[in-house]
Design a protein around this motif. Structure first.
Motif, PDB file in Angstrom:
ATOM      1  N   THR A 105       0.858  -1.190   0.000  1.00  0.00           N
ATOM      2  CA  THR A 105       0.000   0.000   0.000  1.00  0.00           C
ATOM      3  C   THR A 105       0.890   1.235   0.000  1.00  0.00           C
ATOM      4  O   THR A 105       2.111   1.120   0.083  1.00  0.00           O
ATOM      5  N   PHE A 111       1.026   5.713   1.131  1.00  0.00           N
ATOM      6  CA  PHE A 111       0.473   6.983   1.592  1.00  0.00           C
ATOM      7  C   PHE A 111       1.217   8.041   0.784  1.00  0.00           C
ATOM      8  O   PHE A 111       2.453   8.024   0.742  1.00  0.00           O
ATOM      9  N   PRO A 122       1.266  11.867   0.396  1.00  0.00           N
ATOM     10  CA  PRO A 122       0.915  13.264   0.680  1.00  0.00           C
ATOM     11  C   PRO A 122       1.694  14.256  -0.188  1.00  0.00           C
ATOM     12  O   PRO A 122       2.760  13.936  -0.691  1.00  0.00           O
ATOM     13  N   HIS A 124      -4.951  13.228   7.267  1.00  0.00           N
ATOM     14  CA  HIS A 124      -3.757  12.533   6.783  1.00  0.00           C
ATOM     15  C   HIS A 124      -3.361  11.416   7.741  1.00  0.00           C
ATOM     16  O   HIS A 124      -2.930  10.341   7.312  1.00  0.00           O
ATOM     17  N   SER A 155      -5.478   8.523   7.005  1.00  0.00           N
ATOM     18  CA  SER A 155      -5.108   7.905   5.729  1.00  0.00           C
ATOM     19  C   SER A 155      -3.835   7.065   5.893  1.00  0.00           C
ATOM     20  O   SER A 155      -3.764   5.926   5.420  1.00  0.00           O
ATOM     21  N   ALA A 167      -3.410   3.033   5.590  1.00  0.00           N
ATOM     22  CA  ALA A 167      -2.482   2.401   4.638  1.00  0.00           C
ATOM     23  C   ALA A 167      -1.596   1.380   5.356  1.00  0.00           C
ATOM     24  O   ALA A 167      -1.373   0.275   4.848  1.00  0.00           O
ATOM     25  N   GLU A 218       4.312  13.587  -3.128  1.00  0.00           N
ATOM     26  CA  GLU A 218       3.710  14.075  -4.376  1.00  0.00           C
ATOM     27  C   GLU A 218       3.964  15.575  -4.496  1.00  0.00           C
ATOM     28  O   GLU A 218       3.155  16.405  -4.096  1.00  0.00           O
ATOM     29  N   VAL A 252       0.246   9.516 -10.732  1.00  0.00           N
ATOM     30  CA  VAL A 252      -0.151   8.545  -9.709  1.00  0.00           C
ATOM     31  C   VAL A 252      -0.187   7.125 -10.292  1.00  0.00           C
ATOM     32  O   VAL A 252       0.215   6.153  -9.649  1.00  0.00           O
ATOM     33  N   ASP A 290       2.358   4.361  -8.964  1.00  0.00           N
ATOM     34  CA  ASP A 290       1.825   3.188  -8.264  1.00  0.00           C
ATOM     35  C   ASP A 290       2.350   1.908  -8.911  1.00  0.00           C
ATOM     36  O   ASP A 290       2.682   0.939  -8.224  1.00  0.00           O
ATOM     37  N   VAL A 297      -4.300   0.626  -3.623  1.00  0.00           N
ATOM     38  CA  VAL A 297      -4.217   2.082  -3.487  1.00  0.00           C
ATOM     39  C   VAL A 297      -5.137   2.495  -2.341  1.00  0.00           C
ATOM     40  O   VAL A 297      -6.347   2.269  -2.409  1.00  0.00           O
ATOM     41  N   ARG A 334      -6.582   5.591  -0.131  1.00  0.00           N
ATOM     42  CA  ARG A 334      -6.708   7.062  -0.154  1.00  0.00           C
ATOM     43  C   ARG A 334      -8.136   7.442   0.216  1.00  0.00           C
ATOM     44  O   ARG A 334      -8.997   6.583   0.370  1.00  0.00           O
ATOM     45  N   HIS A 385     -10.842   3.148  -0.748  1.00  0.00           N
ATOM     46  CA  HIS A 385     -11.153   4.550  -0.450  1.00  0.00           C
ATOM     47  C   HIS A 385     -11.779   4.615   0.941  1.00  0.00           C
ATOM     48  O   HIS A 385     -12.815   4.000   1.179  1.00  0.00           O
TER      49      HIS A 385
END
Ligand code: GLU
Length: 277
Positions: A6, A8, A10, A20, A23, A27, A41, A196, A200, A208, A210, A237
């Motif tokens: 998985t 994360f 940010p 966050h 999230s 993950a 990112e 992304v 990934d 994924v 998020r 999600h």
């Protein structure tokens, strides 16, 4: 079977807040005895700051999370994005677009009748669709010709493991709901969607993880994965953490920053309890 991978992911454009934290904790929980990765990112250099990145590492370590080094940074991935874009261009699926937001609004004939809005905002009306890639210059964004891309990809589906949409999903008519999405923003060489998907796959992400706000963008990602010959991971999600008024937390909502709770003496266990992780 290899463990789940998985991530994360940010953007270092502000302090991490409770959303966050949830999230990241999700993950790491979903990774189980597999691997949870961290990805920075930072394609929008004008909004990212090294001090925010340092704070991200510090907050995550404080929460008790660890990840393999080196961490992937999108700012170092230009060549990979260019290769993906070239591949889609060679398939005849892209075109340069010089429209501004104002141009797009003006091109939509009767905005009062309900403008179609997709994951990227107003669905692009296709003004530049006839332009050849040979015409592309620094003032252009690069868009995906969604009609052609869908015809090329065939039926698309993905597996969701998040609680709100658990199960298999067929990707609907992205030409109507998302339109010709931007693959490379003017001056950036990529867009969120392209980066992304490429990252990934490069990181071997199998699920994924998020926020639910990105569920609607998933069809675009699955389409790009198929077109680029990349594996389609599972998607998870998770619910969004909201403030007392029910509003989703934003980066500028410093009152919910993890750093602020830390300075007030809360523990990682308190943070877990606050977000229900
Ligand atoms: N970088 C995005 C963010 O800061 C997350 C993108 C994703 O997880 O796909 O919210």
């Amino acid at each position: 079977m290899a463990g789940r991978v998985t991530r994360f992911a940010p953007s270092p454009t502000g302090p991490l807040h409770l959303g966050h934290a949830f999230s990241a904790l999700t993950a790491w929980r979903r990774a189980g005895d597999g691997t949870a990765l961290l990805r920075i990112e930072d394609i929008d250099r004008s909004r990212c700051r090294p001090e925010w990145e340092a704070q991200i590492f510090d907050d995550l370590h404080w929460l008790g999370l660890a990840w393999p080094e080196p961490v992937m940074r999108q700012s170092a991935r230009g060549a990979a994005y260019r290769a993906a874009l070239d591949r889609l261009a060679a398939m005849g699926l892209t075109y340069p677009c010089r429209c501004t937001r104002a141009d797009i609004r003006a091109a939509i004939s009767a905005p009062q009748e309900g403008v179609p809005v997709g994951p990227d905002g107003i669905v692009y009306p296709g003004t530049c669709r006839g332009r050849p890639m040979a015409d592309a210059g620094p003032a252009d964004a690069i868009r995906l010709d969604m009609g052609k891309a869908l015809a090329c990809a065939g039926a698309l589906r993905f597996h969701e493991t998040g609680p709100a949409h658990e199960g298999w999903h067929l990707v609907g008519d992205l030409a109507a709901t998302a339109g010709d999405v931007v693959l490379a923003r003017r001056g950036f060489g990529t867009s969120y969607h392209l980066a992304v998907v490429v990252d990934d796959a490069a990181q071997g992400v199998t699920e994924v993880v998020r926020g639910e706000d990105l569920f609607e963008a998933t069809g675009i990602h699955v389409l790009l994965q198929r077109l680029l010959g990349l594996p389609v991971p599972d998607f998870h999600h998770h619910r969004l953490i909201r403030d007392a008024a029910g509003k989703r937390l934003a980066k500028r909502d410093d009152s919910k920053a993890i750093a602020k709770y830390r300075s007030e003496g809360l523990t990682p266990t308190d943070i877990r309890a606050l977000v229900g992780a």
